[in-house]
Design a protein around this motif. Sequence first.
Motif, PDB file in Angstrom:
ATOM      1  N   GLN A   1     -10.033   1.319  -3.389  1.00 12.01           N
ATOM      2  CA  GLN A   1      -9.439   2.256  -2.439  1.00 12.01           C
ATOM      3  C   GLN A   1      -9.833   3.698  -2.782  1.00 12.01           C
ATOM      4  O   GLN A   1      -8.986   4.550  -3.042  1.00 12.01           O
ATOM      5  N   PRO A   2     -11.139   3.999  -2.784  1.00 12.79           N
ATOM      6  CA  PRO A   2     -11.574   5.343  -3.178  1.00 12.79           C
ATOM      7  C   PRO A   2     -11.131   6.438  -2.210  1.00 12.79           C
ATOM      8  O   PRO A   2     -10.901   7.576  -2.630  1.00 12.79           O
TER       9      PRO A   2
ATOM     10  N   LEU B   1      -5.808   7.906  -9.891  1.00 14.25           N
ATOM     11  CA  LEU B   1      -7.084   7.849  -9.170  1.00 14.25           C
ATOM     12  C   LEU B   1      -7.927   6.676  -9.657  1.00 14.25           C
ATOM     13  O   LEU B   1      -8.547   5.971  -8.851  1.00 14.25           O
ATOM     14  N   ALA B   2      -7.939   6.466 -10.969  1.00 14.67           N
ATOM     15  CA  ALA B   2      -8.704   5.347 -11.522  1.00 14.67           C
ATOM     16  C   ALA B   2      -8.162   4.019 -11.011  1.00 14.67           C
ATOM     17  O   ALA B   2      -8.926   3.109 -10.669  1.00 14.67           O
ATOM     18  N   LEU B   3      -6.840   3.905 -10.944  1.00 11.24           N
ATOM     19  CA  LEU B   3      -6.224   2.663 -10.466  1.00 11.24           C
ATOM     20  C   LEU B   3      -6.642   2.371  -9.024  1.00 11.24           C
ATOM     21  O   LEU B   3      -7.006   1.236  -8.685  1.00 11.24           O
ATOM     22  N   LEU B   4      -6.604   3.390  -8.179  1.00  6.08           N
ATOM     23  CA  LEU B   4      -6.971   3.193  -6.777  1.00  6.08           C
ATOM     24  C   LEU B   4      -8.446   2.831  -6.627  1.00  6.08           C
ATOM     25  O   LEU B   4      -8.806   1.973  -5.809  1.00  6.08           O
TER      26      LEU B   4
ATOM     27  N   HIS C   1       0.818  -1.211   0.000  1.00  8.67           N
ATOM     28  CA  HIS C   1       0.000   0.000   0.000  1.00  8.67           C
ATOM     29  C   HIS C   1       0.851   1.259   0.000  1.00  8.67           C
ATOM     30  O   HIS C   1       0.662   2.161  -0.828  1.00  8.67           O
ATOM     31  N   ASP C   2       1.799   1.339   0.931  1.00  7.15           N
ATOM     32  CA  ASP C   2       2.606   2.554   1.042  1.00  7.15           C
ATOM     33  C   ASP C   2       3.428   2.791  -0.221  1.00  7.15           C
ATOM     34  O   ASP C   2       3.538   3.924  -0.704  1.00  7.15           O
ATOM     35  N   GLY C   3       4.015   1.717  -0.747  1.00  9.79           N
ATOM     36  CA  GLY C   3       4.802   1.853  -1.963  1.00  9.79           C
ATOM     37  C   GLY C   3       3.952   2.278  -3.142  1.00  9.79           C
ATOM     38  O   GLY C   3       4.382   3.081  -3.983  1.00  9.79           O
ATOM     39  N   THR C   4       2.741   1.755  -3.217  1.00 14.37           N
ATOM     40  CA  THR C   4       1.831   2.124  -4.301  1.00 14.37           C
ATOM     41  C   THR C   4       1.490   3.608  -4.246  1.00 14.37           C
ATOM     42  O   THR C   4       1.553   4.310  -5.264  1.00 14.37           O
ATOM     43  N   ILE C   5       1.135   4.089  -3.068  1.00 14.46           N
ATOM     44  CA  ILE C   5       0.798   5.510  -2.919  1.00 14.46           C
ATOM     45  C   ILE C   5       2.010   6.376  -3.249  1.00 14.46           C
ATOM     46  O   ILE C   5       1.887   7.424  -3.906  1.00 14.46           O
TER      47      ILE C   5
ATOM     48  N   ALA D   1     -14.670   8.710  -7.334  1.00 15.53           N
ATOM     49  CA  ALA D   1     -14.076   8.211  -6.094  1.00 15.53           C
ATOM     50  C   ALA D   1     -14.940   8.606  -4.903  1.00 15.53           C
ATOM     51  O   ALA D   1     -15.176   7.802  -3.990  1.00 15.53           O
ATOM     52  N   ALA D   2     -15.428   9.841  -4.902  1.00 13.74           N
ATOM     53  CA  ALA D   2     -16.274  10.301  -3.804  1.00 13.74           C
ATOM     54  C   ALA D   2     -17.585   9.523  -3.767  1.00 13.74           C
ATOM     55  O   ALA D   2     -18.070   9.146  -2.691  1.00 13.74           O
TER      56      ALA D   2
END
Length: 228
Positions: free
Chosen positions: A153-154, A145-148, A121-125, A181-182
Amino acid sequence: MALLPRLRQLMRRPSSASRVGARRPTKASRRGDTLHEDALRSMLSDDPNNERAFQALAEIVRRRATEQVHEEDPLTAPNVEHERERAAELAVWALGEELAGNPRAWYPLIELARLSVDDDHDGTIRRLTTASERDSSGTALAQALALLCEAGQPVEALNLGVGHWRPREHDPAVARQLVRAAVQAGRPLEAKQHLASLDLYPDQGAVAGLRAELTREVARAEQSITGT
């Protein structure tokens, strides 16, 4: 085994271990692939964010990696298809890391994040943040944003988007991803705020269709919450 632990395991092996993703000696390579690979690498040297060139090169290294996993190998025979899949992922990972070293590169970071989203998670962000900061157009941010959101993970997408979106300058596609996402996070009021930020975009005619589309999506989200 998850991708990153598998990668670390391979890195700890002696140097004689499999070198997935590495180019074979020229005499063992198919000439067509070699010429194509050289051309793609040249294109990516000029533009490390050429998505079509990256995907084409990724397909070459992926295929080469799977060919290096042999069914007669007693270490991989019981689960050869899984090993081939992992070898392909590791080959693309190596390619992404190689290209991400270019300070102009953001697309390789998106692809690295795609590979790591399930187990780091941290590495992805961190990768998505760097990608967004390297791209002034907003395209990288929209893809991040689309990937998350696709990964479920919105809220992380909202955090990333709010911190980096510049409504006056960025591609309006960022607004689409933030609003969605919202909505996915169950925050229709926040979705309306992001929708309203489209008012800041200089070319209002260009975003009229997007505004109407997102307005309908937000309205449906509000109705689903109120039950009306």
